[in-house]
Enzyme design. Structure first.
Site, PDB file in Angstrom:
ATOM      1  N   SER A  92       0.822  -1.218   0.000  1.00 18.40           N
ATOM      2  CA  SER A  92       0.000   0.000   0.000  1.00 18.40           C
ATOM      3  C   SER A  92       0.856   1.269   0.000  1.00 18.40           C
ATOM      4  CB  SER A  92      -0.903   0.011   1.229  1.00 18.40           C
ATOM      5  OG  SER A  92      -1.649  -1.180   1.301  1.00 18.40           O
TER       6      SER A  92
HETATM    7  N1  SAH Z   1      -0.390  -5.395   3.984  1.00 22.63           N
HETATM    8  C1  SAH Z   1       0.361  -5.643   2.756  1.00 22.63           C
HETATM    9  C2  SAH Z   1      -0.344  -5.192   1.514  1.00 22.63           C
HETATM   10  C3  SAH Z   1      -1.535  -6.001   1.258  1.00 22.63           C
HETATM   11  S1  SAH Z   1      -2.066  -6.226  -0.403  1.00 22.63           S
HETATM   12  C4  SAH Z   1       1.728  -5.014   2.798  1.00 22.63           C
HETATM   13  O1  SAH Z   1       2.044  -4.293   3.766  1.00 22.63           O
HETATM   14  O2  SAH Z   1       2.484  -5.239   1.865  1.00 22.63           O
HETATM   15  C5  SAH Z   1      -3.381  -7.354   0.026  1.00 22.63           C
HETATM   16  C6  SAH Z   1      -2.907  -8.767   0.326  1.00 22.63           C
HETATM   17  O3  SAH Z   1      -4.059  -9.483   0.764  1.00 22.63           O
HETATM   18  C7  SAH Z   1      -2.393  -9.494  -0.901  1.00 22.63           C
HETATM   19  O4  SAH Z   1      -1.103  -9.997  -0.647  1.00 22.63           O
HETATM   20  C8  SAH Z   1      -3.403 -10.623  -1.117  1.00 22.63           C
HETATM   21  O5  SAH Z   1      -2.847 -11.801  -1.604  1.00 22.63           O
HETATM   22  C9  SAH Z   1      -3.952 -10.812   0.288  1.00 22.63           C
HETATM   23  N2  SAH Z   1      -5.281 -11.433   0.341  1.00 22.63           N
HETATM   24  C10 SAH Z   1      -6.327 -11.315  -0.519  1.00 22.63           C
HETATM   25  N3  SAH Z   1      -7.375 -12.053  -0.110  1.00 22.63           N
HETATM   26  C11 SAH Z   1      -7.000 -12.654   1.052  1.00 22.63           C
HETATM   27  C12 SAH Z   1      -7.646 -13.559   1.956  1.00 22.63           C
HETATM   28  N4  SAH Z   1      -8.899 -14.004   1.753  1.00 22.63           N
HETATM   29  N5  SAH Z   1      -6.963 -13.956   3.043  1.00 22.63           N
HETATM   30  C13 SAH Z   1      -5.687 -13.545   3.273  1.00 22.63           C
HETATM   31  N6  SAH Z   1      -5.012 -12.706   2.442  1.00 22.63           N
HETATM   32  C14 SAH Z   1      -5.658 -12.266   1.349  1.00 22.63           C
END
Ligand code: SAH
Length: 240
Positions: free
Chosen positions: A88
């Protein structure tokens, strides 16, 4: 010109502070870009919590970004981390951390580990971060990186965030960093009374609402919207 002792002390202090800052920059070539990020993107937009500002200044964001995109690490936008996912925008990480009101005793659940950066930002401010990632490769690389950097109060699990982490529940704080269409019930159930949840919520392709949920001491849910945001969707039905 004659200097009073007080002025002399100030002069020496200022010169020393300048020299220390210069040395810091020489040791970490990213320090200057990171300092600018905090001032221009985060402080100027109104994030005030000194603990949040301190960790944003300390956390080496560039290490959480694939090498070929590293030059963008401190820019004012999200950056791809592979598998169609992104780390993000720095401001959003800082804002969500501030909204979460972290404290030293808090047990925190994060959904969407991604690169591990948000977990690294939270780790120094709380007791323990439990973080779930659905893409196995991301879960593994984030876990390895966090371990290498010495974050020993973060536990990464490869799994589906819609289920939460029942074995470790309840949590004082829950932060969701992928967008579900609605706040998953399991997460509300796993939030302690008096606890707080921050999440981007909505299913529009144009974006979502960043919301803050407070669970009152008697278990009532209070919800407020803070800002329109754009997150990757929280995917369903691909349970590992
Ligand atoms: N917090 C992260 C950015 C998140 S991007 C950072 O600091 O880099 C969102 C993430 O959520 C992605 O890696 C995606 O694969 C994950 N995601 C999507 N759906 C999900 C689910 N149902 N359970 C766990 N993770 C999930």
């Amino acid at each position: 010109m004659k200097l009073t002792p007080a002025a002399l002390v100030t002069l020496v202090a200022v010169t020393l502070a300048g020299a220390i800052q210069k040395k810091e920059r020489a040791r970490d070539p990213w320090a200057e870009a990171r300092e600018r990020m905090v001032r221009e993107q985060i402080e100027e937009r109104g994030v005030r919590n000194p603990d949040v500002l301190r960790v944003m200044r300390q956390t080496p964001r560039h290490l959480f970004i694939p090498e070929r995109l590293r030059s963008q690490a401190y820019e004012d936008h999200p950056v791809p981390i592979g598998y169609g996912q992104t780390i993000s925008q720095p401001y959003i990480v800082a804002l969500m951390t501030e909204l979460l009101e972290p404290h030293k005793d808090a047990k925190v659940l994060e959904i969407g580990t991604g690169s591990g950066y948000q977990a690294a930002v939270l780790a120094p401010l709380v007791r323990h971060v439990y973080t779930i990632e659905i893409v196995r490769e991301l879960a593994e690389s984030a876990a390895a990186l966090l371990k290498r950097l010495g974050y020993d109060n973060v536990t990464v699990r490869w799994g589906d965030g819609y289920q939460g982490w029942p074995e470790e529940a309840p949590f004082d704080r829950i932060i969701v960093t992928a967008a579900p269409p609605e706040v998953p019930k399991a997460l509300l159930d796993q939030l302690k009374p008096g606890g707080k949840l921050v999440a981007p919520v909505g299913s529009s392709i144009f974006g979502q609402d960043l919301i803050v949920i407070d669970k009152t001491r008697d278990g009532k849910i209070r919800r407020r919207s803070v800002l329109p945001v754009v997150f990757v969707p929280m995917v369903k039905g691909k349970q590992p």
